[in-house]
Every structure is written in structure tokens, then in C-alpha cells.
Design an enzyme around this catalytic site. Structure first.
Site, PDB file in Angstrom:
ATOM      1  N   ARG A 117      83.560  14.773   5.203  1.00 37.35           N
ATOM      2  CA  ARG A 117      83.106  13.418   5.533  1.00 37.35           C
ATOM      3  C   ARG A 117      82.412  13.533   6.877  1.00 37.35           C
ATOM      4  NH1 ARG A 117      85.593   7.409   5.487  1.00 37.35           N
ATOM      5  NH2 ARG A 117      85.375   7.819   3.268  1.00 37.35           N
ATOM      6  N   HIS A 144      77.842   8.239  -1.226  1.00 32.83           N
ATOM      7  CA  HIS A 144      79.299   8.272  -1.351  1.00 32.83           C
ATOM      8  C   HIS A 144      79.653   8.463  -2.837  1.00 32.83           C
ATOM      9  CE1 HIS A 144      83.360   7.953  -0.225  1.00 32.83           C
ATOM     10  NE2 HIS A 144      83.461   6.672   0.079  1.00 32.83           N
ATOM     11  N   GLN A 147      83.213   7.823  -4.532  1.00 33.28           N
ATOM     12  CA  GLN A 147      83.570   6.412  -4.676  1.00 33.28           C
ATOM     13  C   GLN A 147      83.029   5.850  -5.988  1.00 33.28           C
ATOM     14  OE1 GLN A 147      85.437   4.190  -2.573  1.00 33.28           O
ATOM     15  NE2 GLN A 147      85.303   3.076  -4.499  1.00 33.28           N
ATOM     16  N   ASP A 235      80.044  -4.458  -0.192  1.00 32.69           N
ATOM     17  CA  ASP A 235      80.633  -3.573   0.810  1.00 32.69           C
ATOM     18  C   ASP A 235      80.546  -4.295   2.147  1.00 32.69           C
ATOM     19  OD1 ASP A 235      81.752  -1.372   2.034  1.00 32.69           O
ATOM     20  OD2 ASP A 235      80.083  -0.021   1.667  1.00 32.69           O
ATOM     21  N   CYS A 274      84.661  -1.191  -2.208  1.00 31.29           N
ATOM     22  CA  CYS A 274      85.236   0.131  -1.933  1.00 31.29           C
ATOM     23  C   CYS A 274      86.271   0.121  -0.817  1.00 31.29           C
ATOM     24  CB  CYS A 274      84.128   1.136  -1.637  1.00 31.29           C
ATOM     25  SG  CYS A 274      83.215   0.821  -0.108  1.00 31.29           S
ATOM     26  N   ARG A 302      90.370   6.319  -6.947  1.00 32.95           N
ATOM     27  CA  ARG A 302      89.856   7.399  -6.100  1.00 32.95           C
ATOM     28  C   ARG A 302      90.710   8.648  -6.308  1.00 32.95           C
ATOM     29  NH1 ARG A 302      87.042   6.493  -1.384  1.00 32.95           N
ATOM     30  NH2 ARG A 302      87.122   8.764  -1.217  1.00 32.95           N
TER      31      ARG A 302
END
Length: 328
Positions: A117, A144, A147, A235, A274, A302
Site C-alpha cells: 500500500r 484499488h 477492493q 467513497d 469501501c 475483503r
């Protein structure tokens, strides 16, 4: 890079962006993830019955704060029989000037896969270039993908196949939006994105998806985007790499997902986010806590979707079997 080659060869199976893989591979990863989840729930115990990653080690390189990414990869690897090493910048020589190339080559001698990350997308590409073990994108400013695998898994658990359905993205055209755009071309759903003009999605991602036949609509009108949609996704308005300002927040005011906006979607539309969420900004409490919301199923997935990715990356040519109940 041929993502279908066995990790036993010199070319590892990296999971960097969805567009790097083919639709069949991504679909099979999800099938394996669903099988693992079903198997473990059926047995009422967390460990995979075959422990396919026994003796394997996963390095977690997290240069940005993380709840879901860290915990889901740690727990997922452990449930598959493996071990996890957390590699924070302050614990590594990378934070003191060692090159990514050298770090990748050293870690490749110690661990079997690396999750990164990072605040710089180029770091991910450099790590994958020099690593001889699989590298998995745990989030970059541009994408991402892990996700979105969880999000598609969640949608299909509640509504069946996502192919041919209509999804609406409302808010910032950020890294998560980019991965949703790529997935539209690979999973065959229609995607409408409503964003402020100053925060539109990546033109390159939209162009790529359309070149692959994806039905992508980009608009500034949230009502038009969600009309009849099977799911509404949003988001945070301020990502980790951005700064909050009155000007920015004011630009997003019309894009708040509230009951009035949800009413324009399909009556059984799902709401996805998310996380972490800022209640009262991008979504109201009534939607976040309401009957359309599947955000905590999404968060749980996830764990399961990433187990599918880990099995694909590390279990060689027989990886698909680990989504099936053992016969012996």
C-alpha cells in the site's frame, strides 16, 4: 507479463491492476473466494481444511494507514495456513534510502509474496519489476483492485451475476472509481459515474474500458447516473492523499447519497462504500444504516476475495482446487 504462468517459473503472478489480467482469471479467482468462504462457514471454523499456504510467508508493506487491508490480509493468510510479517516504513531501510529495487530483491529471498500500500504508484511498478515473488496492490493513488474484487463478490452474493447490471458511482473520480471502470470491461456491467467537473474519473481508464467494449457513462448529474441503477457506490470526498477544504467539500455537496437520491435507483438497489465513511458528507446515516446498505458484508468480503487472490498467486497450476470441498 503472462499472469497465467505458474509461480514456480521465473515470472511471478502479480496482482497489480485489474486491466493486467483477463476476465476468465478474475472470474475464477472470485469463484475460488466464494468456495473458500462457503467451505469455512459450513465448517464453522476459520481455517481452510487444506491449509494451502502452510509454510508460506506474506510481507505487508503499508506506507499508509490501514484497517481493512492490513487485517484482512493478515487474517486471510493465517486462515490459509501461512504467516505474515508487517513491514512499516519506519522498520525498514527503505525509509532510510535503500532503493525499491534492492528491497524487492532482498524480500524475495525471505517471503513468498508482498502486499504493498503506497502513496506512489511508481513504487508498486518498481517493486513488481524487481521482485521474484508475487506483488499484490493493496492500494495506490491510481487504483484499488482488491477492493473491487470484494465489491463484485458482495453484489453477486445479494443480487446474482453482475454481468449486464447497472452500477452508479457518485462522488470523487478517485482510485476506487478507476478500478471500477476497469472491472466494467472485464465483468460486463454498465457503469455510470457522476462527479464534479473538477474531480472527473481518469480519462485514460475510461478510454481503455471503452476500447474493450465497456458501457461507461461520465456525467456531472448524480440523478441521471443513479436512475434505475442496481447499485450505488460512493467513497469519501477527501482521500488520504488529498486535503480537506471548504472549496472541495462544497463541490461535492450535490453528490451526497441520501434517501432522495437512492429513490431514483432500482427499488432493490444496493448501497456500497469501501469505508471508512464520513456520515453526513458523502452519505447520510439513513442510507448507510438503512436496508439498501451492504457495507459490512462488503468489508468482510475483503477477507475472502483476497484469499482467492493469495491462492491464485501462490498455489501454482492447481490453485483452482482450493475453492472446492476436499473429497478425501
Amino acid at each position: 507479463m503472462n499472469a497465467l504462468q505458474s509461480p514456480d517459473t521465473l515470472i511471478p503472478r502479480h496482482f497489480l491492476d485489474l486491466k493486467d489480467l483477463d476476465a476468465s482469471t478474475l472470474r475464477t479467482i472470485l469463484d475460488v473466494a466464494v468456495g473458500i468462504k462457503r467451505m469455512q462457514h459450513k465448517r464453522a471454523r476459520p481455517l481452510h481444511p487444506a491449509l494451502p499456504l502452510r509454510g508460506r510467508a506474506l510481507g505487508l508493506m503499508l506506507s499508509k494507514p490501514s484497517t481493512r487491508t492490513r487485517v484482512s490480509f493478515e487474517v486471510g493468510m493465517q486462515q490459509l495456513g501461512g504467516n505474515v510479517i508487517l513491514l512499516a516504513p519506519s522498520d525498514m531501510q527503505l525509509g532510510r534510502g535503500e532503493s525499491i529495487a534492492d528491497t524487492a530483491r532482498v524480500l524475495s529471498r525471505f517471503v513468498d509474496a508482498i502486499v504493498l500500500r503506497t502513496g506512489k504508484t511508481e513504487n508498486l511498478r518498481q517493486l513488481a519489476r524487481w521482485s521474484s515473488v508475487p506483488v499484490i496492490n493493496g492500494l495506490t493513488p491510481d487504483s484499488h483492485p482488491v477492493q473491487i474484487m470484494a465489491d463484485i463478490m458482495t453484489f453477486e452474493e445479494h443480487r446474482g451475476p453482475i454481468t449486464g447490471r447497472t452500477l452508479a458511482w457518485v462522488g470523487d473520480g478517485n482510485n476506487v472509481a478507476t478500478s471500477f471502470i476497469e472491472a466494467a470491461a472485464l465483468f460486463g456491467y454498465r457503469l455510470r459515474l457522476a462527479t464534479p467537473p473538477t474531480h472527473a474519473p481518469s480519462p485514460a481508464a475510461v478510454a481503455w474500458a471503452r476500447s474493450k467494449g465497456a458501457d461507461i457513462t461520465v456525467t456531472t448529474d448524480p440523478v441521471a447516473a443513479v436512475a434505475g441503477a442496481d447499485a450505488i457506490i460512493t467513497d469519501t470526498w477527501v482521500s488520504m492523499s488529498d486535503k480537506a477544504s471548504d472549496q472541495r467539500l462544497n463541490a461535492f455537496e450535490p453528490y451526497r447519497v441520501d434517501a432522495a437520491l437512492m429513490a431514483h435507483a432500482s427499488p432493490d438497489a444496493l448501497f456500497l462504500h469501501c469505508l471508512p465513511a464520513h456520515i453526513g458528507e458523502e452519505v447520510t446515516e439513513s442510507v448507510f444504516e438503512g436496508p439498501h446498505s451492504v457495507v459490512f458484508d462488503e468489508a468482510e468480503n475483503r477477507l475472502h476475495a483476497q484469499k482467492g487472490i493469495l491462492v491464485w498467486a501462490l498455489c501454482g497450476e492447481d490453485w483452482q482446487q482450493y475453492g472446492k470441498e476436499p473429497t478425501a
